[in-house]
Design an enzyme around this catalytic site. Sequence first.
Site, PDB file in Angstrom:
ATOM      1  N   SER A 160       4.883 -10.639   0.375  1.00 45.26           N
ATOM      2  CA  SER A 160       4.730  -9.985   1.542  1.00 45.26           C
ATOM      3  C   SER A 160       3.101  -8.993   1.658  1.00 45.26           C
ATOM      4  O   SER A 160       2.704  -8.626   2.271  1.00 45.26           O
ATOM      5  CB  SER A 160       5.616  -8.835   2.598  1.00 45.26           C
ATOM      6  N   LYS A 188       1.800   0.184   6.678  1.00 49.73           N
ATOM      7  CA  LYS A 188       2.523  -0.541   6.990  1.00 49.73           C
ATOM      8  C   LYS A 188       3.651   0.214   7.779  1.00 49.73           C
ATOM      9  O   LYS A 188       4.208   1.336   7.203  1.00 49.73           O
ATOM     10  CB  LYS A 188       3.031  -1.583   5.890  1.00 49.73           C
ATOM     11  N   SER A 202       5.050 -10.457   5.102  1.00 51.96           N
ATOM     12  CA  SER A 202       5.144  -9.628   6.458  1.00 51.96           C
ATOM     13  C   SER A 202       4.078  -8.512   6.530  1.00 51.96           C
ATOM     14  O   SER A 202       3.842  -7.788   7.623  1.00 51.96           O
ATOM     15  CB  SER A 202       6.480  -8.928   6.494  1.00 51.96           C
TER      16      SER A 202
END
Length: 495
Positions: free
Chosen positions: A178, A79, A154
């Site tokens: 997330s 990420k 996210s």
Amino acid sequence: MELLTFSISEVSKMLAEKKITSQELTESIFERIKKVEPKISAFVTLLKKSALKQAKDSDQRRSDGKILSKLDGIPIALKDLLCTKGVETTASSNILKGFVPPYNATVVNLLEQAGAVIVGKTNLDAFAHGSSTENSDFKTTKNPWDTSRVPGGSSGGSAAAVAADECLGAIGTDTGGSIRQPASLCSVVGLKPTYGRVSRYGVIAMASSLDVVGPIAKTTEDAALILEIIAGHDKLDATTLNVPVPKYSENLDKDIKGLKIGIPKEYFATGMDEDVEKVIRDTIEKMKKMGAEIYEISLPHSDYALATYYILQPAEVSSNLSRYDGIKYGFSTLRDNKNQALEDVYFKSRGEGFGAEAKRRIMLGTYVLSAGYYDAYYRKALKLRTLVKNDFERVFDKSANGVDVIVTPVSPTPAFKIGEKSDDPVKMYLSDIYTVPINPAGVPAISTPVGFVSRDGKKLPVGLQIIGPVLGEQIILNVSHQLEQNLSIKDKPEL
Ligand code: GLN
């Protein structure tokens, strides 16, 4: 591409048996990316050159008989909230455009020391604020099961990349859901560890008392493999726990006979999609048939958890984002015009650099922390946080005949359409209703694929959330693995 549908543990055997090389594997990953990335948009940065070099080094180690771990030679995505030395790290926000960290996050170092091949950096809601990746300042990632829908967020880029076979595993972060929610929406496994189990050093902070880093993978065993590499004490992160890390992946075979599962009545409230509820209830029935004992439990403060989260989290966000002032990091209006007063640099850089959601959270956070409102909002939310935490401690209390794990839905709905909730922040915040309480409580939870619902002729994944007590990663991984073996879901998105 058949090869890429395999899990890490399968591919790792193929590497060991010399059926493939890491270089071949990495080459096919980049072919796959070339093919599907135009449809999915999971990545913000691709690292083909360095990945091929890492793969070559891994093959060399293997022929020298010096492999470092089961992850040696395995393509993994990060990420873009994790700092990578010499590689742009943006948090998918314009304000960090051009920021190149001088060091790696501890998790990145641990993965590299284990021999992993870093494929690239994945897209997210800017600064991890969101549930759909639509808050990314760069692009929206698409759900591989239906590209008109969101992948969740996210960590939507990481979940979509794993689901679309653009990497074999990925790293996400979870402040209120997330990792788990995108895992659920993309039919992959996502584990949010206990607070402090994994170092956050070098991970761009969202809300520091809630943030955790964890794996997203195709199988539970793979999630366990990644977790045992990245977990552990780190002297650079004072919140990490100094507790030995078990070999999670080697202890997944215990059946669930006699396991006590708690079903919190507050988690089956109105607002849940009927088809999703049916998949969850059928799964609970299945676990019962597998020998588990099912108990209805109550987590009475659940109703306040979302409100508590949306006070504490923006308060911490407003503080953490104050460092992006146009001087030190990334974007600055000074670049176009050197003759600006200092205050103008701050105002204009923040004004242009932050997106709407970051600004909303900075304002909310500043408000709840301001002198006149601190007691009414922030302090009250801190007290509620303790009550939410106590709820979990009470139901897990073994001396009071507590349960072993708690099972709930991950998301009240399947993946929603791109644009469906982006104009209504509260509607978006409500999609986290089942994941958010877990973070203030600090306990671990995993999202495991358990089935599908059908929408517009497409299959949309549903995940089950399995929650454990503090440091109970092993038990939730074990239960998830057993369920996965029993359900044996083999479906793949068509791309
Ligand atoms: N969707 C939640 C939020 O927007 C959680 C985000 C996260 O876990 N990083 O705050």
